[in-house]
Design an enzyme around this catalytic site. Structure first.
Site, PDB file in Angstrom:
ATOM      1  N   GLU A  56       0.798  -1.230   0.000  1.00 47.42           N
ATOM      2  CA  GLU A  56       0.000   0.000   0.000  1.00 47.42           C
ATOM      3  C   GLU A  56       0.829   1.278   0.000  1.00 47.42           C
ATOM      4  OE1 GLU A  56      -2.969  -0.080   3.060  1.00 47.42           O
ATOM      5  OE2 GLU A  56      -3.934  -1.870   2.241  1.00 47.42           O
ATOM      6  N   GLU A  65      -5.020  -8.719   0.932  1.00 45.97           N
ATOM      7  CA  GLU A  65      -5.743  -8.387   2.163  1.00 45.97           C
ATOM      8  C   GLU A  65      -7.198  -8.132   1.835  1.00 45.97           C
ATOM      9  OE1 GLU A  65      -4.244  -5.072   4.483  1.00 45.97           O
ATOM     10  OE2 GLU A  65      -2.176  -5.726   4.174  1.00 45.97           O
TER      11      GLU A  65
HETATM   12  C1  FCB Z   1      -4.431  -2.019   5.478  1.00 42.44           C
HETATM   13  C2  FCB Z   1      -3.053  -2.357   6.003  1.00 42.44           C
HETATM   14  C3  FCB Z   1      -3.046  -3.371   7.099  1.00 42.44           C
HETATM   15  C4  FCB Z   1      -4.203  -3.189   8.052  1.00 42.44           C
HETATM   16  C5  FCB Z   1      -5.501  -3.108   7.292  1.00 42.44           C
HETATM   17  C6  FCB Z   1      -6.721  -3.005   8.159  1.00 42.44           C
HETATM   18  O1  FCB Z   1      -4.428  -0.711   5.012  1.00 42.44           O
HETATM   19  O2  FCB Z   1      -2.234  -2.822   4.958  1.00 42.44           O
HETATM   20  O3  FCB Z   1      -1.803  -3.297   7.754  1.00 42.44           O
HETATM   21  O4  FCB Z   1      -3.994  -2.086   8.837  1.00 42.44           O
HETATM   22  O5  FCB Z   1      -5.456  -2.027   6.412  1.00 42.44           O
END
Ligand code: FCB
Length: 474
Positions: free
Chosen positions: A168, A357
């Site tokens: 990110e 994620e």
């Molecule tokens: C993302 C991050 C991760 C976590 C989630 C909820 O932005 O990569 O580390 O904080 O959100």
């Protein structure tokens, strides 16, 4: 027997994800250097209740138990991040062997349990020493990152099949340098844009080195992609949503896949913020555009954007929500996830995609009789978002795997320990781990390589998630 409603491809990779600072703790152990998150979280007023990752899930000591739990859930892969300051306490120089050994133990432990490692090189814990020299605003940090990446390929390349350069970079650049809600806590647009360029440049350098060294595995980058929908069906709202998309998504996708920054946003920065990107050197974009083996996508929620509230352009918030929301007010819209995946393929081609994620935080108040968390809301989030992934795969999008965020309740950055994203509960007083109902549901999904029908009592909630519209409202 369970009826499986949606089946996934036979080689689909199921996993969970974590990151170093959010779970490891042991911040002073075995020669680890200070990171920007140690500095930031210890600065009064920066994080909720002043909470830090000093102990977190104590995973540094408890990793065997955590790996056992992954095995118990039947998972096939684990995405973790390497803490740069454990390897190079000052950001560069000589490898700190004790820090490296920790990751060797993790990787070995994964292989022993038949889990495939996916390692992220940078999940936001920059060595403080490099921050003191300008951090990501300094081009030199990109060169140091490339050296660190190269050292990791040499040391771990033979045993890690999947590598991610950055997690990110939008968040690292803009939440860290414009909003100031994350380390290093700077609030300045030109600094943020400069940081974004150096993050991308470092990704390109590290990818080049991966090819030069003929490392056996695959390499990619993880982007947080946030689809932007106009609130109203007006030309102004459509334009605002496109700008939001440009700033949050295309700002990273375009350089990586097309070798250029989106012209509309470059122009907008120049017009509205007198911002000139004179530090972009000839050849930088060619470096950034190195072919990647896969794109990692982190998806949580969409943005709803109206021209009347153009502040959102830089804030990238997601209100007002139309549908249900999770803990931080993040809107739950699985249809936006499917839409995003199809769009990435349409606009950027057939590069394989891993969902690195996806997940949700809820208050976790309900308990089952055995005391475990009865998190029907999180379970429904997971399930309906996997329906979205299945929908995209059916439409031909090459999604190859899914990593639930997160394996464990953990240190949610500036939000501290209140926000629980784990599929496994962590009692931070005792460090006891207890799989939530969602973990058991995920276990079934993985075992079936498909989605069983939802428990009937969750259908109504899941339908509200499923039916939440993505388009503009009248
Ligand atoms: C993302 C991050 C991760 C976590 C989630 C909820 O932005 O990569 O580390 O904080 O959100």
């Amino acid at each position: 027997m369970t009826t499986v409603e949606k089946q996934f491809p036979s080689d689909f990779l199921w996993g969970t994800a974590t990151s170093s600072y959010q779970i490891e703790g042991a911040v002073h152990e075995d020669g680890r250097g200070e990171s920007i998150w140690d500095r930031f979280s210890h600065t009064p007023g920066k994080t909720k209740f002043g909470q830090t990752g000093d102990i977190a899930c104590d995973h540094y000591h408890r990793y065997p138990e955590d790996l056992d739990l992954m095995r118990e859930l039947g998972l096939a892969s684990y995405r973790f991040s390497i803490a740069w300051p454990r390897i190079f306490p000052e950001g560069k120089g000589k490898i700190n062997q004790a820090g490296l050994d920790f990751y060797k133990r993790i990787i070995e432990g994964l292989h022993q349990r038949q889990l495939t490692p996916m390692a992220t090189l940078y999940h936001w814990d920059l060595p403080q020493a490099l921050q003191d020299a300008g951090g990501w605003m300094n081009r030199d940090t990109a060169l140091r990152f490339a050296e660190y990446a190269e050292a990791m390929y040499r040391q771990l390349g033979a045993s890690v099949p999947f590598w991610i350069t950055h997690n990110e970079p939008w968040v690292a650049a803009f939440v860290g340098h414009l909003q100031g809600r994350h380390a290093p806590g700077i609030k300045d647009l030109p600094s943020a844009v400069k940081a974004s360029h150096h993050l991308l440049y470092s990704h390109g350098l590290a990818t080049q080195l991966f090819r030069d060294h003929k490392v056996a595995g695959q390499i990619g980058i993880t982007l947080n992609l946030t689809p932007a929908y106009p609130t109203h069906d007006t030309p102004e709202d459509h334009a605002a949503a496109w700008r939001n998309d440009g700033y949050g998504n295309r700002w990273f996708l375009d350089p990586i896949f097309r070798g250029s920054y989106p012209a509309d946003i470059v122009e907008w920065f120049a017009q509205h913020h007198q911002l000139e990107m004179d530090y972009v050197q000839a050849g930088d974009l060619a470096v950034i555009q190195q072919p990647i083996d896969f794109l990692g996508i982190n998806y949580y929620f969409p943005n709803r954007i109206s021209a009347a509230d153009e502040r959102k352009f830089l804030a990238l918030t997601n209100s007002p929500a139309i549908g249900e929301t999770s803990f931080r007010g993040w809107e739950v819209v699985p249809a936006a996830f499917a839409d995003l995946l199809k769009r990435v393929q349409r606009d950027y081609g057939d590069t394989p995609i891993y969902i690195t994620e996806n997940g949700s935080a809820f208050a976790d108040l309900k308990r089952a009789e055995d005391g475990s968390v009865n998190d029907g809301d999180r379970l429904s989030y997971l399930h309906t978002h996997l329906e979205a992934v299945a929908d995209a795969i059916e439409a031909g999008v090459p999604v190859k795997g899914y990593y639930a965020w997160s394996m464990l309740d953990n240190y949610e950055w500036a939000e501290g320990y209140d926000e629980r994203f784990g599929i496994i509960e962590v009692d931070f007083a005792t460090q006891k781990r207890t799989p939530k109902r969602t973990a058991r549901w995920y276990q079934q999904i993985v075992a079936n390589n498909g989605l069983p029908s939802l428990p009937s009592e969750l259908e109504a909630l899941a339908n509200r998630y499923r039916n939440c519209p993505i388009g503009p409202q009248e």
